[in-house]
Enzyme design. Sequence first.
Site, short mmCIF file in Angstrom:
data_model
loop_
_atom_site.label_atom_id
_atom_site.label_comp_id
_atom_site.label_asym_id
_atom_site.label_seq_id
_atom_site.Cartn_x
_atom_site.Cartn_y
_atom_site.Cartn_z
N GLY A 1 -6.00 7.34 -36.84
CA GLY A 1 -5.05 7.63 -37.89
C GLY A 1 -4.82 6.59 -38.96
CB CYS B 1 -17.74 1.79 -38.77
SG CYS B 1 -17.75 2.86 -37.32
#
EC number: 2.1.1.176
Length: 432
Positions: free
Chosen positions: A251, A362
Site C-alpha cells: 500500500g 523493482c
Amino acid sequence: MTDARATAPDDGLAARRAALHLIGQATGSQRLLSESIAAGALERLSPPDRARAQRLATQALRQLPRADRALKPFLAKQPPLAVRNALRLGAVEIMEGAAPHGVVNAMVQIIGHGKRTQSYKGLVNAVLRRLGDQDPQAWAKLPVPKLPNWLRGPMVAAWGRDAVAAMEAVQAEAPPLDLTAKGDPAALAERLGAELLPTGSLRLREAGQVSALPGFETGDWWVQDAAAAVAARVLDAQPGERVLDLCAAPGGKTMQIAAAGAEVTALDLSEARLGRLRENLDRTGLSARIVQGDALEFDEGGFDAILLDAPCSATGTIRRHPDLPHAKDGAEFGALIELQAEMIDHALGLLAPGGRLVFCTCSLLPDEGEVQVEEALARHPGLVNDRAALARPGIAEDWIGPEGLRLRPDFWADRGGMDGFFIACLRRPQTA
C-alpha cells in the site's frame, strides 16, 4: 536441529535458532525469508527476538560469501548445511564486533541440541574460537560479496562490470530506512532528525524500532524505499482523479495517491497482503476502495490513471532482501516477463482516452523494464511514451533513457543507495 520457533530463555538462543532456521530455508529450501515468516517461523518469539532473528538472518545472508572466505582456512571439508550455516552466522557476528565468547557458546549449544548435528560441537567450538582470534580488520579486507552467476551475467551484459561492482558494494551494506511523509516532508524530516532526500523521501541511518518512531501511531508517514516512492510521483495523481493501483499491497503507492486527493481503487490478488494495506490505511487515516482479485480479470474501465507495479524478479531489492540470490535461480523469470506484457496490455484497456499508465518493476533486468516498453509501443500504435513525466525533482537527467527512468542501487551510493527500479509513463491516445 531443534524447532526454530520454540520458545527459549532470553539468552539470545531463541533469536539465533530462528535466524538459523530462516537461513537454512533460504540456502537449503530456496525459500524467501518473507515466505518463511508468513508461514509462522517467528510467531512464537517475543517482538525483540523476532526483530533480532530477522536482523541476524538478513545480515548473515548479505555477508555469506565473506563468511565462507573467512571460514575456509579452518575447514578441511564442508560440514552439513545446518552446521555450515551456524558457522556462517557465528562468523558474521564475531567479525562484525559481537563478543566471541557469547557467540561461540550459543552456536555450540544450538548445534549440540540437534541429533544430526551434535557430533559437530567440537568443530564449531574450535573454528569459531580460532576465528575470534583473527585480526578484526581482516573482515573488511575480504572482497565485496558478488551476485551469483545466474544474475551477475545478465546484469554485466546490461550495465557493465564497473556498474555491477558498484551495485554490489552498496548491496553489501545494511541499507538505511526510507520514509514517505503524508504531509510536509521537510517538517517531518526536522521532527525526526532525518535526511530529506532530493526526491522528497526521508532517510534515517539509525532508525531502531520503527513503531517507536515519532509519528508512527498517528500515521504521519510510512516506510517506503525512496526509489519505490518515485513511481507515484511520476503518476502525479490529481485531486478527484479516478486512479487504479494494480498489485497495490502493501500500500505505499496507494497511500501516496490517496494523500494527493485522488479517488483510488487498490487491487491485489492476495487477501493477506490486502490486510496489511488496510492496516496501513487505518493508521494513516487515508481511504481507498479495496478490491481483492486477479488484475487480468478486473474489467472496470475509464480510469484517468493507472499505476502498475508488476510482479517481477525483485532483483532491484537485494540490498534489503539479500536472501533472494540464495533462494532463487532465475528459472521463473520467463513466466514473469510474459505476465508483465499481459498486464500492460490489460491495463491500457482500462484507461479512459488520454489516460496514463505508469508501469514499473523493482527489477534490474532490462527484459522487465526497457524491453517491455519497447514491445508495448510496437503492439499499440498511437501509444505515447511520455518521458517528460519522468523529470521529477531529484531525478538526474542521465537516469532517464529512451524507454524510461532507470534507478539503480549505486545511485546515491554516498547516501546509502536506493533500490533498483524501472519506471515509464505511457499515455493512451485520445481517440482509438
